[in-house]
Design a protein around this motif. Structure first.
Motif, PDB file in Angstrom:
ATOM      1  N   GLU A 173       0.817  -1.208   0.000  1.00 48.64           N
ATOM      2  CA  GLU A 173       0.000   0.000   0.000  1.00 48.64           C
ATOM      3  C   GLU A 173       0.855   1.264   0.000  1.00 48.64           C
ATOM      4  O   GLU A 173       0.334   2.361  -0.164  1.00 48.64           O
ATOM      5  CB  GLU A 173      -0.910  -0.005   1.234  1.00 48.64           C
ATOM      6  N   SER A 174       2.147   1.105   0.190  1.00 47.33           N
ATOM      7  CA  SER A 174       3.047   2.257   0.297  1.00 47.33           C
ATOM      8  C   SER A 174       3.826   2.465  -0.991  1.00 47.33           C
ATOM      9  O   SER A 174       4.564   1.584  -1.435  1.00 47.33           O
ATOM     10  CB  SER A 174       4.019   2.046   1.461  1.00 47.33           C
ATOM     11  N   ASP A 175       3.663   3.630  -1.609  1.00 41.96           N
ATOM     12  CA  ASP A 175       4.439   3.953  -2.807  1.00 41.96           C
ATOM     13  C   ASP A 175       5.927   4.053  -2.495  1.00 41.96           C
ATOM     14  O   ASP A 175       6.775   3.675  -3.310  1.00 41.96           O
ATOM     15  CB  ASP A 175       3.951   5.274  -3.411  1.00 41.96           C
ATOM     16  N   LYS A 176       6.260   4.568  -1.293  1.00 40.64           N
ATOM     17  CA  LYS A 176       7.668   4.681  -0.911  1.00 40.64           C
ATOM     18  C   LYS A 176       8.305   3.310  -0.782  1.00 40.64           C
ATOM     19  O   LYS A 176       9.432   3.090  -1.233  1.00 40.64           O
ATOM     20  CB  LYS A 176       7.792   5.442   0.418  1.00 40.64           C
ATOM     21  N   LEU A 177       7.572   2.381  -0.181  1.00 35.95           N
ATOM     22  CA  LEU A 177       8.102   1.036  -0.019  1.00 35.95           C
ATOM     23  C   LEU A 177       8.244   0.343  -1.376  1.00 35.95           C
ATOM     24  O   LEU A 177       9.239  -0.340  -1.641  1.00 35.95           O
ATOM     25  CB  LEU A 177       7.189   0.223   0.896  1.00 35.95           C
ATOM     26  N   LEU A 178       7.270   0.531  -2.239  1.00 36.57           N
ATOM     27  CA  LEU A 178       7.352  -0.025  -3.584  1.00 36.57           C
ATOM     28  C   LEU A 178       8.567   0.533  -4.322  1.00 36.57           C
ATOM     29  O   LEU A 178       9.309  -0.196  -4.984  1.00 36.57           O
ATOM     30  CB  LEU A 178       6.083   0.287  -4.365  1.00 36.57           C
ATOM     31  N   GLY A 179       8.777   1.842  -4.211  1.00 36.45           N
ATOM     32  CA  GLY A 179       9.913   2.473  -4.878  1.00 36.45           C
ATOM     33  C   GLY A 179      11.237   1.929  -4.378  1.00 36.45           C
ATOM     34  O   GLY A 179      12.170   1.708  -5.164  1.00 36.45           O
ATOM     35  N   LEU A 233      11.719  -1.085  -3.113  1.00 34.46           N
ATOM     36  CA  LEU A 233      11.855  -2.433  -3.655  1.00 34.46           C
ATOM     37  C   LEU A 233      12.350  -2.389  -5.101  1.00 34.46           C
ATOM     38  O   LEU A 233      13.169  -3.214  -5.528  1.00 34.46           O
ATOM     39  CB  LEU A 233      10.528  -3.183  -3.587  1.00 34.46           C
ATOM     40  N   ASN A 234      11.841  -1.439  -5.861  1.00 38.14           N
ATOM     41  CA  ASN A 234      12.310  -1.264  -7.236  1.00 38.14           C
ATOM     42  C   ASN A 234      13.827  -1.070  -7.278  1.00 38.14           C
ATOM     43  O   ASN A 234      14.540  -1.693  -8.064  1.00 38.14           O
ATOM     44  CB  ASN A 234      11.656  -0.034  -7.872  1.00 38.14           C
ATOM     45  N   LEU A 235      14.307  -0.184  -6.416  1.00 38.14           N
ATOM     46  CA  LEU A 235      15.737   0.125  -6.397  1.00 38.14           C
ATOM     47  C   LEU A 235      16.577  -1.069  -5.970  1.00 38.14           C
ATOM     48  O   LEU A 235      17.654  -1.317  -6.515  1.00 38.14           O
ATOM     49  CB  LEU A 235      15.997   1.309  -5.457  1.00 38.14           C
ATOM     50  N   ILE A 236      16.087  -1.823  -4.987  1.00 40.11           N
ATOM     51  CA  ILE A 236      16.828  -2.975  -4.481  1.00 40.11           C
ATOM     52  C   ILE A 236      16.974  -4.038  -5.562  1.00 40.11           C
ATOM     53  O   ILE A 236      18.068  -4.570  -5.795  1.00 40.11           O
ATOM     54  CB  ILE A 236      16.141  -3.548  -3.231  1.00 40.11           C
ATOM     55  N   VAL A 237      15.865  -4.368  -6.221  1.00 32.13           N
ATOM     56  CA  VAL A 237      15.928  -5.401  -7.251  1.00 32.13           C
ATOM     57  C   VAL A 237      16.744  -4.920  -8.443  1.00 32.13           C
ATOM     58  O   VAL A 237      17.529  -5.674  -9.032  1.00 32.13           O
ATOM     59  CB  VAL A 237      14.511  -5.823  -7.689  1.00 32.13           C
TER      60      VAL A 237
END
Length: 289
Positions: A259-265, A267-271
């Motif tokens: 539900e968090s755009d910050k958390l999604l972002g 995860l994007n960077l990590i992968v």
């Protein structure tokens, strides 16, 4: 979300002249640490502990990884190699012990217990895997899944610390990120003959290879040319590349539950950072919400 800086904070606990001069330490598990830090910061009640918890987990994991590098061969070695081995023992013990001090100073006694139990479970799983490997009772996929489990078990304790949707998604995200991390390392091992033994590629050839190839791999000394030929013959790198893409796609699918755009972002960077370790890979998480 506070920027991730655990690796820099941890340096004062790991950068000692004696260690740097006489031995090498394993790399910090940055991908798993960044995921943990991001999830802790996404839960308001845990934000004040995000740095502390991630730091102590980094030291505990580094301590275990350092001990894993210790050569248990009892044959006589040059003094420099003996000093390196001794320092690995001492450094691993030191890193493992510092988490007690840091958490006790913060009054986090319950977390000490949780981490201690998790370390015991990691060691149990590790012994089971090593025994099966010595007995040649493991195949390539067993090895991969159990290695992923070893990488993620310490971090799994936060399933009982996080709340709500973060807790429900945590195990899935951690497992998929850990799998990406393991596969990237296995690709690197397939390209380095001295690291080939007991790798995913090794077990894959032991499973799929001819009787003569399996016999040669069972010998104490394996020729680099033989390894290179087997890696090419059995299409090892392409198979591992496919596994990496599959794991990255799994993170993408799981991220859709957040539900968090910050958390999604994050995860994007990590992968993306994991994929970018391999030249020519296209980031799997390049969408925004």
């Amino acid at each position: 979300m506070k920027p991730y800086g655990i690796s820099e904070i941890a340096q004062k606990y790991v950068e000692y002249d004696m260690i740097q001069s006489h031995t090498e330490l394993p790399a910090m598990p940055d991908s798993r640490l960044r995921v943990l830090y991001a999830f802790l910061n996404a839960q308001h009640s845990l934000t004040k502990y995000s740095e502390l918890y991630t730091l102590v987990i980094s030291l505990v994991q580094l301590g275990m990884d350092t001990h894993d590098l210790i050569d248990t061969d009892e044959e006589k070695r040059p003094e420099s190699e003996m000093r390196s081995r001794q320092l690995k023992v001492l450094a691993g013990d030191y890193f493992s012990a510092r988490f007690y001090q840091l958490l006790s100073q913060a009054g986090q006694i319950d977390m000490i217990s949780k981490i201690s139990h998790a370390v015991c479970e990691v060691n149990r799983l590790k012994v089971n895997l090593y025994v099966r490997m010595r007995q040649f009772k493991v195949n390539a996929e067993d090895y991969l899944s159990q290695t992923v489990q070893l990488r993620s078990t310490l971090f799994q304790l936060f399933s009982g610390v996080l709340d709500g949707n973060l807790s429900r998604v945590w195990s899935e995200v951690l497992g998929a990120i850990s799998r990406c991390e393991v596969v990237v390392e296995e690709i690197e091992r397939s390209e380095c003959p001295v690291r080939f033994e007991k790798s995913w590629a090794y077990w894959h050839v032991m499973q799929e290879g001819t009787e003569e190839e399996r016999r040669k791999l069972s010998e104490s000394s394996i020729e680099p040319d033989l390894i290179a030929g087997l890696v090419e013959k059995y299409n090892v790198r392409n198979q591992l590349a496919a596994k990496l893409k599959q794991s990255a796609d799994a993170v993408k699918a799981i991220a859709g539950k957040l539900e968090s755009d910050k958390l999604l972002g994050e995860l994007n960077l990590i992968v993306d950072s994991l994929l970018n370790k391999r030249a020519g890979y296209t980031p799997a998480l390049n969408e925004t919400r």
